[in-house]
Design an enzyme around this catalytic site. Sequence first.
Site, PDB file in Angstrom:
ATOM      1  N   GLU A 177       0.824  -1.224   0.000  1.00 15.01           N
ATOM      2  CA  GLU A 177       0.000   0.000   0.000  1.00 15.01           C
ATOM      3  C   GLU A 177       0.855   1.270   0.000  1.00 15.01           C
ATOM      4  O   GLU A 177       1.248   1.762   1.060  1.00 15.01           O
ATOM      5  CB  GLU A 177      -0.920   0.004   1.232  1.00 15.01           C
ATOM      6  CG  GLU A 177      -1.814   1.241   1.292  1.00 15.01           C
ATOM      7  CD  GLU A 177      -2.738   1.284   2.513  1.00 15.01           C
ATOM      8  OE1 GLU A 177      -2.624   0.421   3.392  1.00 15.01           O
ATOM      9  OE2 GLU A 177      -3.559   2.192   2.579  1.00 15.01           O
ATOM     10  N   LYS A 219      -2.405  -1.889  -3.239  1.00 17.97           N
ATOM     11  CA  LYS A 219      -3.445  -1.005  -2.692  1.00 17.97           C
ATOM     12  C   LYS A 219      -2.959   0.441  -2.833  1.00 17.97           C
ATOM     13  O   LYS A 219      -2.385   1.005  -1.896  1.00 17.97           O
ATOM     14  CB  LYS A 219      -3.714  -1.373  -1.227  1.00 17.97           C
ATOM     15  CG  LYS A 219      -4.684  -0.412  -0.529  1.00 17.97           C
ATOM     16  CD  LYS A 219      -5.191  -0.962   0.790  1.00 17.97           C
ATOM     17  CE  LYS A 219      -5.958   0.086   1.568  1.00 17.97           C
ATOM     18  NZ  LYS A 219      -6.730  -0.441   2.689  1.00 17.97           N
TER      19      LYS A 219
HETATM   20  C1  5MM Z   1      -5.053   4.938   3.959  1.00 18.43           C
HETATM   21  O1  5MM Z   1      -5.572   4.180   4.993  1.00 18.43           O
HETATM   22  C2  5MM Z   1      -5.993   2.868   4.668  1.00 18.43           C
HETATM   23  C3  5MM Z   1      -7.245   2.879   3.845  1.00 18.43           C
HETATM   24  O2  5MM Z   1      -8.195   3.666   4.523  1.00 18.43           O
HETATM   25  P1  5MM Z   1      -9.030   4.772   3.737  1.00 18.43           P
HETATM   26  O3  5MM Z   1      -9.860   4.024   2.723  1.00 18.43           O
HETATM   27  O4  5MM Z   1      -9.857   5.410   4.819  1.00 18.43           O
HETATM   28  O5  5MM Z   1      -8.043   5.704   3.109  1.00 18.43           O
HETATM   29  C4  5MM Z   1      -6.258   2.120   5.983  1.00 18.43           C
HETATM   30  O6  5MM Z   1      -6.291   0.743   5.763  1.00 18.43           O
HETATM   31  C5  5MM Z   1      -5.164   2.466   6.976  1.00 18.43           C
HETATM   32  O7  5MM Z   1      -3.954   1.969   6.530  1.00 18.43           O
HETATM   33  C6  5MM Z   1      -5.587   1.886   8.328  1.00 18.43           C
HETATM   34  O8  5MM Z   1      -6.738   2.561   8.744  1.00 18.43           O
HETATM   35  C7  5MM Z   1      -4.487   1.999   9.369  1.00 18.43           C
HETATM   36  O9  5MM Z   1      -4.118   3.326   9.486  1.00 18.43           O
HETATM   37  P2  5MM Z   1      -3.131   3.781  10.658  1.00 18.43           P
HETATM   38  O10 5MM Z   1      -2.861   5.237  10.339  1.00 18.43           O
HETATM   39  O11 5MM Z   1      -3.884   3.639  11.934  1.00 18.43           O
HETATM   40  O12 5MM Z   1      -1.926   2.941  10.579  1.00 18.43           O
END
Ligand code: 5MM
Length: 340
Positions: A177, A219
């Site tokens: 990602e 991703k």
């Molecule tokens: C970019 O964040 C990921 C996808 O979420 P969105 O669709 O809301 O953009 C998400 O999987 C993110 O990696 C997780 O929420 C973990 O985030 P943190 O900042 O807590 O590591």
Amino acid sequence: MDTTELQRTVAALVQEPKGLLAADESNPTIAKRFASIGLESTEANRRAWRDVLLGAPGLSEAVSGIILYEETLGQQAADGTSFPQLLVQRGIVAGVKVDLGKVPLANSLGDEVTEGLDGLAKRLQRYRAQGARFAKWRAVYNVSPTLPGQLAVKENAHALARYAAICQNAGFVPIVEPEVLIDGDHTIERCREVTEQVLHAVFHALHRQRVVLECMLLKPSMVLPGKRGPNAPPAEVAQHTVAVLRRTVPAAVPGIFFLSGGQSPEEATANLDAMNRLGAHPWVLSFSYARALQEPALAAWRGDPANTAAAQRALVHRARMNARAREGRYEPEMENEAAH
Ligand code: 5MM
């Protein structure tokens, strides 16, 4: 490396017309999400919210896999079933976020790098025993006229590729990602330039680390203008995003599952739909959203068990809309469909 099991996991994840639910917010992030509904982030509240999401009736029609936070892997649904076991029963693959978050990149003001490689192979053994079969690692890139710097692009690509290689050797399908952030007032062209540079570096690093491209998923963020500027219409987002992906992502990669990155739920759906209307692509183009799937459900729930069914309907409705978008068959009028 025997890739038989990895291939089985990939096949389960890319099933038509499904996508992924990202429910892997770390504790600081879930605290921010809960603050929006005035709820404290306690272990009990986090468990209760994940119970609402994972138990939503009908979710498995549109969701093939759910990315969990480490804590959730060890928690149970109200009836005592462990969350990973509940997902197995529902035909959904359990995944886990394995990065340990980002820190400033030394000597590179404004750039960040993601940590978590040390001890990863050992942690994966534990996650596997708990039932996880795929993993996720997120790298973030801040955008300005000078950011991200070359060093950040290279270091994050290296970490993503090392993570992916370690995962495949432990029997986990890695989700790679790289997120180009939408914070700022940059143009869509600047986002496209950065995204192309980032993805090029990521696939170069994956090649060097001998990652099996057929057994991983990407991703990425969509190519969007900075959120302080005007929005771009879905056709423009789709054209820029697909053009960059075609230049940088080998056809051997089975699936590209976008993050939503701060778009509204409807925008994230419309943009995915526009990409799939552009015709046959070498990879599946689907969703792996957190906020764009969870926001309406969280607003409906508000921490009150009496709202569980309404929250679950809101979640499943968004998942269904995105499943349509994966097929290029979404129409905004479908938003009025009652979610049963
Ligand atoms: C970019 O964040 C990921 C996808 O979420 P969105 O669709 O809301 O953009 C998400 O999987 C993110 O990696 C997780 O929420 C973990 O985030 P943190 O900042 O807590 O590591």
